[in-house]
Design a protein around this motif. Sequence first.
Motif, PDB file in Angstrom:
ATOM      1  N   UNK A 183       0.814  -1.229   0.000  1.00  0.00           N
ATOM      2  CA  UNK A 183       0.000   0.000   0.000  1.00  0.00           C
ATOM      3  C   UNK A 183       0.843   1.273   0.000  1.00  0.00           C
ATOM      4  N   UNK A 184       1.864   1.275  -0.832  1.00  0.00           N
ATOM      5  CA  UNK A 184       2.748   2.438  -0.949  1.00  0.00           C
ATOM      6  C   UNK A 184       2.356   3.251  -2.182  1.00  0.00           C
ATOM      7  N   UNK A 212       4.988  -0.235   5.066  1.00  0.00           N
ATOM      8  CA  UNK A 212       3.577  -0.195   4.661  1.00  0.00           C
ATOM      9  C   UNK A 212       2.954   1.198   4.774  1.00  0.00           C
ATOM     10  N   UNK A 213       2.051   1.485   3.826  1.00  0.00           N
ATOM     11  CA  UNK A 213       1.176   2.671   3.877  1.00  0.00           C
ATOM     12  C   UNK A 213       1.939   3.991   3.849  1.00  0.00           C
ATOM     13  N   UNK A 214       3.059   4.016   3.130  1.00  0.00           N
ATOM     14  CA  UNK A 214       3.846   5.249   2.996  1.00  0.00           C
ATOM     15  C   UNK A 214       3.458   5.957   1.701  1.00  0.00           C
ATOM     16  N   UNK A 215       3.391   7.288   1.769  1.00  0.00           N
ATOM     17  CA  UNK A 215       3.184   8.115   0.577  1.00  0.00           C
ATOM     18  C   UNK A 215       4.419   8.984   0.369  1.00  0.00           C
ATOM     19  N   UNK A 227      18.629   3.097   5.123  1.00  0.00           N
ATOM     20  CA  UNK A 227      17.540   4.061   5.321  1.00  0.00           C
ATOM     21  C   UNK A 227      16.192   3.365   5.249  1.00  0.00           C
ATOM     22  N   UNK A 228      15.379   3.561   6.290  1.00  0.00           N
ATOM     23  CA  UNK A 228      14.046   2.957   6.355  1.00  0.00           C
ATOM     24  C   UNK A 228      13.024   4.073   6.565  1.00  0.00           C
ATOM     25  N   UNK A 229      12.003   4.102   5.721  1.00  0.00           N
ATOM     26  CA  UNK A 229      10.896   5.032   5.923  1.00  0.00           C
ATOM     27  C   UNK A 229       9.802   4.257   6.648  1.00  0.00           C
ATOM     28  N   UNK A 230       9.558   4.640   7.911  1.00  0.00           N
ATOM     29  CA  UNK A 230       8.632   3.891   8.759  1.00  0.00           C
ATOM     30  C   UNK A 230       7.201   3.905   8.247  1.00  0.00           C
ATOM     31  N   UNK A 231       6.436   2.900   8.629  1.00  0.00           N
ATOM     32  CA  UNK A 231       5.066   2.738   8.136  1.00  0.00           C
ATOM     33  C   UNK A 231       4.194   3.960   8.459  1.00  0.00           C
ATOM     34  N   UNK A 232       3.220   4.193   7.593  1.00  0.00           N
ATOM     35  CA  UNK A 232       2.223   5.263   7.741  1.00  0.00           C
ATOM     36  C   UNK A 232       2.827   6.667   7.659  1.00  0.00           C
ATOM     37  N   UNK A 233       4.024   6.772   7.098  1.00  0.00           N
ATOM     38  CA  UNK A 233       4.667   8.083   6.994  1.00  0.00           C
ATOM     39  C   UNK A 233       4.331   8.754   5.663  1.00  0.00           C
ATOM     40  N   UNK A 247       8.114   5.432  12.208  1.00  0.00           N
ATOM     41  CA  UNK A 247       6.729   5.270  11.750  1.00  0.00           C
ATOM     42  C   UNK A 247       5.896   6.499  12.080  1.00  0.00           C
ATOM     43  N   UNK A 248       4.863   6.739  11.275  1.00  0.00           N
ATOM     44  CA  UNK A 248       3.879   7.811  11.497  1.00  0.00           C
ATOM     45  C   UNK A 248       4.495   9.210  11.438  1.00  0.00           C
ATOM     46  N   UNK A 249       5.531   9.360  10.609  1.00  0.00           N
ATOM     47  CA  UNK A 249       6.191  10.660  10.482  1.00  0.00           C
ATOM     48  C   UNK A 249       5.656  11.444   9.284  1.00  0.00           C
ATOM     49  N   UNK A 250       5.827  12.757   9.341  1.00  0.00           N
ATOM     50  CA  UNK A 250       5.589  13.630   8.193  1.00  0.00           C
ATOM     51  C   UNK A 250       6.885  14.375   7.929  1.00  0.00           C
ATOM     52  N   UNK A 251       7.442  14.178   6.762  1.00  0.00           N
ATOM     53  CA  UNK A 251       8.716  14.796   6.408  1.00  0.00           C
ATOM     54  C   UNK A 251       8.456  15.840   5.327  1.00  0.00           C
ATOM     55  N   UNK A 252       8.899  17.067   5.563  1.00  0.00           N
ATOM     56  CA  UNK A 252       8.650  18.124   4.577  1.00  0.00           C
ATOM     57  C   UNK A 252       9.910  18.913   4.317  1.00  0.00           C
ATOM     58  N   UNK A 253       9.982  19.484   3.142  1.00  0.00           N
ATOM     59  CA  UNK A 253      11.072  20.374   2.768  1.00  0.00           C
ATOM     60  C   UNK A 253      10.728  21.762   3.299  1.00  0.00           C
ATOM     61  N   UNK A 254      11.610  22.333   4.107  1.00  0.00           N
ATOM     62  CA  UNK A 254      11.283  23.586   4.804  1.00  0.00           C
ATOM     63  C   UNK A 254      11.790  24.830   4.074  1.00  0.00           C
ATOM     64  N   UNK A 255      12.167  24.688   2.809  1.00  0.00           N
ATOM     65  CA  UNK A 255      12.615  25.870   2.068  1.00  0.00           C
ATOM     66  C   UNK A 255      11.503  26.924   2.055  1.00  0.00           C
ATOM     67  N   UNK A 256      11.902  28.174   2.328  1.00  0.00           N
ATOM     68  CA  UNK A 256      10.904  29.236   2.410  1.00  0.00           C
ATOM     69  C   UNK A 256      10.672  29.848   1.032  1.00  0.00           C
TER      70      UNK A 256
END
Length: 263
Positions: A183-184, A212-215, A227-233, A247-256
Amino acid sequence: MTKAKDKIIAKIKQQKQNPNLRLKIKERTEYFTNLLFYTLFDMDTEVETNIDLLEKTFEELIDLACWETDKPCSKIWQSYLEKLPHILQKLNKDAEAFMKSDPAANSIEEVYLAYPGFYAIAIYRLSHELLTFGMPLVPRLMTEYSHRLTGTDINPGAEIGESFFIDHATGIVIGETAIIKDNVKIYQGVTLGGLYVDRKLRNVKRHPTVENNVTIYANATILGGATVIGKNSTVGGNAWITSSVPANSIISNTSEIKIKKVV
Protein backbone atom coordinates in the motif's frame (compact mmCIF):
# COMPACT_ATOMS: atom_id res chain seq x y z
CA MET A 1 38.40 3.35 -52.01
CA THR A 2 37.92 -0.42 -51.75
CA LYS A 3 41.18 -0.87 -49.83
CA ALA A 4 40.25 1.93 -47.43
CA LYS A 5 36.83 0.34 -46.85
CA ASP A 6 38.40 -3.07 -46.30
CA LYS A 7 40.67 -1.59 -43.62
CA ILE A 8 37.69 0.01 -41.86
CA ILE A 9 35.77 -3.27 -41.94
CA ALA A 10 38.78 -5.15 -40.59
CA LYS A 11 39.17 -2.65 -37.73
CA ILE A 12 35.48 -2.91 -36.81
CA LYS A 13 35.62 -6.71 -36.82
CA GLN A 14 38.75 -6.60 -34.66
CA GLN A 15 36.92 -4.50 -32.03
CA LYS A 16 33.78 -6.68 -31.99
CA GLN A 17 35.18 -8.97 -29.33
CA ASN A 18 32.04 -10.01 -27.42
CA PRO A 19 30.62 -13.20 -28.97
CA ASN A 20 27.43 -13.02 -26.87
CA LEU A 21 26.43 -9.47 -27.79
CA ARG A 22 23.46 -9.89 -30.12
CA LEU A 23 20.93 -7.07 -30.51
CA LYS A 24 18.36 -9.67 -31.47
CA ILE A 25 18.16 -10.49 -27.73
CA LYS A 26 16.77 -7.01 -27.12
CA GLU A 27 14.31 -7.20 -30.01
CA ARG A 28 12.96 -10.62 -29.04
CA THR A 29 12.70 -9.60 -25.38
CA GLU A 30 10.50 -6.65 -26.35
CA TYR A 31 8.31 -8.97 -28.42
CA PHE A 32 8.12 -11.40 -25.48
CA THR A 33 7.15 -8.53 -23.14
CA ASN A 34 4.32 -7.41 -25.43
CA LEU A 35 3.06 -10.99 -25.73
CA LEU A 36 2.96 -11.27 -21.94
CA PHE A 37 0.97 -8.05 -21.57
CA TYR A 38 -1.57 -9.08 -24.21
CA THR A 39 -1.88 -12.57 -22.72
CA LEU A 40 -2.71 -11.24 -19.26
CA PHE A 41 -4.91 -8.26 -20.10
CA ASP A 42 -6.37 -8.22 -23.62
CA MET A 43 -9.82 -9.85 -23.74
CA ASP A 44 -9.54 -10.52 -27.49
CA THR A 45 -6.29 -12.45 -27.12
CA GLU A 46 -6.65 -16.22 -26.91
CA VAL A 47 -4.67 -17.27 -23.86
CA GLU A 48 -3.94 -20.77 -25.19
CA THR A 49 -2.53 -19.43 -28.48
CA ASN A 50 -0.38 -16.84 -26.79
CA ILE A 51 0.98 -19.27 -24.20
CA ASP A 52 2.33 -21.35 -27.08
CA LEU A 53 3.82 -18.24 -28.70
CA LEU A 54 5.37 -17.23 -25.39
CA GLU A 55 6.98 -20.64 -24.96
CA LYS A 56 8.40 -20.56 -28.49
CA THR A 57 9.76 -17.03 -27.99
CA PHE A 58 11.23 -17.96 -24.63
CA GLU A 59 13.08 -20.86 -26.25
CA GLU A 60 14.59 -18.34 -28.68
CA LEU A 61 15.67 -16.17 -25.76
CA ILE A 62 17.30 -19.17 -24.07
CA ASP A 63 19.34 -19.85 -27.21
CA LEU A 64 20.35 -16.18 -27.44
CA ALA A 65 20.83 -15.15 -23.82
CA CYS A 66 21.60 -18.24 -21.76
CA TRP A 67 25.26 -18.71 -22.61
CA GLU A 68 26.30 -19.81 -19.12
CA THR A 69 26.25 -23.59 -19.63
CA ASP A 70 26.08 -24.41 -15.92
CA LYS A 71 22.62 -22.81 -15.61
CA PRO A 72 19.68 -25.03 -16.69
CA CYS A 73 17.73 -22.25 -18.47
CA SER A 74 15.65 -24.74 -20.41
CA LYS A 75 13.83 -25.67 -17.18
CA ILE A 76 12.79 -22.11 -16.38
CA TRP A 77 9.74 -21.71 -18.64
CA GLN A 78 7.39 -24.16 -16.89
CA SER A 79 8.22 -22.71 -13.47
CA TYR A 80 7.67 -19.17 -14.76
CA LEU A 81 4.40 -20.12 -16.48
CA GLU A 82 3.05 -21.44 -13.19
CA LYS A 83 3.72 -18.01 -11.62
CA LEU A 84 1.68 -16.02 -14.18
CA PRO A 85 -1.75 -16.39 -12.46
CA HIS A 86 -0.22 -15.16 -9.18
CA ILE A 87 1.44 -12.21 -10.95
CA LEU A 88 -1.87 -11.28 -12.59
CA GLN A 89 -3.62 -11.42 -9.21
CA LYS A 90 -1.08 -8.94 -7.82
CA LEU A 91 -1.44 -6.65 -10.82
CA ASN A 92 -5.21 -6.57 -10.49
CA LYS A 93 -4.69 -5.37 -6.90
CA ASP A 94 -2.31 -2.70 -8.20
CA ALA A 95 -4.96 -1.53 -10.69
CA GLU A 96 -7.50 -1.32 -7.86
CA ALA A 97 -5.02 0.82 -5.90
CA PHE A 98 -4.91 3.24 -8.85
CA MET A 99 -8.71 3.50 -8.85
CA LYS A 100 -8.77 4.17 -5.11
CA SER A 101 -5.92 6.70 -5.19
CA ASP A 102 -6.39 8.77 -8.35
CA PRO A 103 -9.53 10.92 -8.72
CA ALA A 104 -8.66 11.37 -12.42
CA ALA A 105 -9.16 7.65 -13.14
CA ASN A 106 -12.52 7.26 -14.90
CA SER A 107 -12.52 3.47 -15.16
CA ILE A 108 -10.43 0.40 -14.39
CA GLU A 109 -9.99 -0.04 -18.16
CA GLU A 110 -8.36 3.39 -18.32
CA VAL A 111 -5.84 2.31 -15.69
CA TYR A 112 -4.83 -0.79 -17.66
CA LEU A 113 -4.71 0.99 -21.03
CA ALA A 114 -3.54 4.52 -20.35
CA TYR A 115 -1.53 4.70 -17.13
CA PRO A 116 2.25 4.52 -17.62
CA GLY A 117 2.68 3.87 -13.90
CA PHE A 118 0.57 0.73 -14.11
CA TYR A 119 2.44 -0.47 -17.19
CA ALA A 120 5.78 0.05 -15.42
CA ILE A 121 4.57 -1.95 -12.41
CA ALA A 122 3.25 -4.72 -14.66
CA ILE A 123 6.53 -5.18 -16.50
CA TYR A 124 8.44 -4.95 -13.22
CA ARG A 125 6.36 -7.77 -11.69
CA LEU A 126 6.71 -9.95 -14.79
CA SER A 127 10.47 -9.37 -14.95
CA HIS A 128 11.07 -9.75 -11.19
CA GLU A 129 9.64 -13.27 -11.12
CA LEU A 130 11.74 -14.26 -14.11
CA LEU A 131 14.85 -12.85 -12.42
CA THR A 132 14.33 -15.13 -9.42
CA PHE A 133 14.99 -18.12 -11.70
CA GLY A 134 18.53 -16.93 -12.46
CA MET A 135 18.28 -15.44 -15.95
CA PRO A 136 19.22 -11.79 -15.36
CA LEU A 137 19.66 -10.27 -18.83
CA VAL A 138 16.13 -10.79 -20.14
CA PRO A 139 14.42 -9.30 -17.02
CA ARG A 140 16.71 -6.27 -17.20
CA LEU A 141 15.89 -5.78 -20.89
CA MET A 142 12.19 -6.05 -20.06
CA THR A 143 12.33 -3.25 -17.49
CA GLU A 144 14.53 -1.11 -19.73
CA TYR A 145 11.90 -1.47 -22.47
CA SER A 146 9.29 -0.27 -19.98
CA HIS A 147 11.65 2.51 -18.87
CA ARG A 148 11.89 3.75 -22.44
CA LEU A 149 8.11 3.75 -22.85
CA THR A 150 7.10 5.19 -19.47
CA GLY A 151 10.03 7.17 -18.07
CA THR A 152 9.94 4.94 -14.96
CA ASP A 153 13.09 2.99 -14.09
CA ILE A 154 12.36 0.04 -11.79
CA ASN A 155 15.18 -2.47 -11.47
CA PRO A 156 13.79 -6.03 -11.64
CA GLY A 157 15.75 -6.92 -8.49
CA ALA A 158 13.70 -4.58 -6.29
CA GLU A 159 11.18 -6.16 -3.91
CA ILE A 160 7.73 -4.56 -4.10
CA GLY A 161 4.67 -5.55 -2.09
CA GLU A 162 0.98 -5.48 -2.96
CA SER A 163 -1.30 -2.61 -4.00
CA PHE A 164 1.47 -0.37 -5.33
CA PHE A 165 0.50 3.00 -6.85
CA ILE A 166 2.68 5.19 -9.07
CA ASP A 167 1.14 8.51 -10.16
CA HIS A 168 2.28 10.20 -13.39
CA ALA A 169 5.30 7.87 -13.43
CA THR A 170 7.82 10.06 -15.23
CA GLY A 171 11.28 10.29 -13.69
CA ILE A 172 10.88 7.66 -10.98
CA VAL A 173 13.97 5.56 -10.15
CA ILE A 174 13.77 2.47 -7.93
CA GLY A 175 17.12 0.75 -7.37
CA GLU A 176 18.00 -2.93 -7.44
CA THR A 177 18.00 -3.57 -3.68
CA ALA A 178 15.08 -1.31 -2.74
CA ILE A 179 12.33 -2.88 -0.65
CA ILE A 180 8.81 -1.43 -0.91
CA LYS A 181 6.12 -2.99 1.24
CA ASP A 182 2.31 -2.92 0.87
CA ASN A 183 0.00 0.00 0.00
CA VAL A 184 2.75 2.44 -0.95
CA LYS A 185 2.09 5.49 -3.14
CA ILE A 186 4.86 7.18 -5.12
CA TYR A 187 4.60 10.31 -7.27
CA GLN A 188 6.63 11.53 -10.23
CA GLY A 189 10.35 12.22 -9.94
CA VAL A 190 10.93 10.11 -6.81
CA THR A 191 14.33 8.40 -6.44
CA LEU A 192 14.99 5.40 -4.19
CA GLY A 193 18.73 5.24 -4.74
CA GLY A 194 22.17 4.56 -3.32
CA LEU A 195 24.31 7.03 -1.40
CA TYR A 196 27.11 6.51 -3.90
CA VAL A 197 28.10 4.22 -6.75
CA ASP A 198 30.95 1.74 -6.34
CA ARG A 199 31.37 -1.68 -7.94
CA LYS A 200 32.43 -3.04 -4.53
CA LEU A 201 28.82 -2.56 -3.37
CA ARG A 202 27.57 -5.26 -5.71
CA ASN A 203 25.42 -7.77 -3.76
CA VAL A 204 25.13 -5.29 -0.87
CA LYS A 205 21.83 -3.63 0.08
CA ARG A 206 22.35 -0.05 -1.02
CA HIS A 207 18.81 1.23 -1.63
CA PRO A 208 16.13 2.20 0.93
CA THR A 209 13.30 0.27 2.53
CA VAL A 210 9.81 1.79 2.44
CA GLU A 211 7.36 0.24 4.89
CA ASN A 212 3.58 -0.19 4.66
CA ASN A 213 1.18 2.67 3.88
CA VAL A 214 3.85 5.25 3.00
CA THR A 215 3.18 8.12 0.58
CA ILE A 216 6.15 9.77 -1.18
CA TYR A 217 5.38 12.98 -3.05
CA ALA A 218 6.98 14.39 -6.19
CA ASN A 219 10.76 14.71 -6.56
CA ALA A 220 11.63 13.35 -3.13
CA THR A 221 15.03 11.63 -2.97
CA ILE A 222 15.63 8.80 -0.49
CA LEU A 223 19.10 7.25 -0.43
CA GLY A 224 21.01 4.46 1.31
CA GLY A 225 20.60 0.79 2.07
CA ALA A 226 20.22 1.40 5.81
CA THR A 227 17.54 4.06 5.32
CA VAL A 228 14.05 2.96 6.36
CA ILE A 229 10.90 5.03 5.92
CA GLY A 230 8.63 3.89 8.76
CA LYS A 231 5.07 2.74 8.14
CA ASN A 232 2.22 5.26 7.74
CA SER A 233 4.67 8.08 6.99
CA THR A 234 4.31 10.87 4.43
CA VAL A 235 7.35 12.24 2.60
CA GLY A 236 6.76 15.70 1.16
CA GLY A 237 7.84 16.89 -2.26
CA ASN A 238 11.54 17.67 -2.87
CA ALA A 239 12.61 16.14 0.45
CA TRP A 240 16.19 14.78 0.64
CA ILE A 241 16.50 11.83 3.04
CA THR A 242 19.64 9.83 3.87
CA SER A 243 18.73 8.41 7.29
CA SER A 244 15.84 6.44 8.72
CA VAL A 245 12.49 7.96 9.61
CA PRO A 246 10.25 6.50 12.37
CA ALA A 247 6.73 5.27 11.75
CA ASN A 248 3.88 7.81 11.50
CA SER A 249 6.19 10.66 10.48
CA ILE A 250 5.59 13.63 8.19
CA ILE A 251 8.72 14.80 6.41
CA SER A 252 8.65 18.12 4.58
CA ASN A 253 11.07 20.37 2.77
CA THR A 254 11.28 23.59 4.80
CA SER A 255 12.62 25.87 2.07
CA GLU A 256 10.90 29.24 2.41
CA ILE A 257 9.04 30.64 -0.60
CA LYS A 258 8.22 34.36 -0.63
CA ILE A 259 5.57 35.79 -2.92
CA LYS A 260 5.63 39.51 -3.55
CA LYS A 261 2.59 41.16 -5.08
CA VAL A 262 3.55 43.77 -7.65
CA VAL A 263 1.03 46.55 -8.23
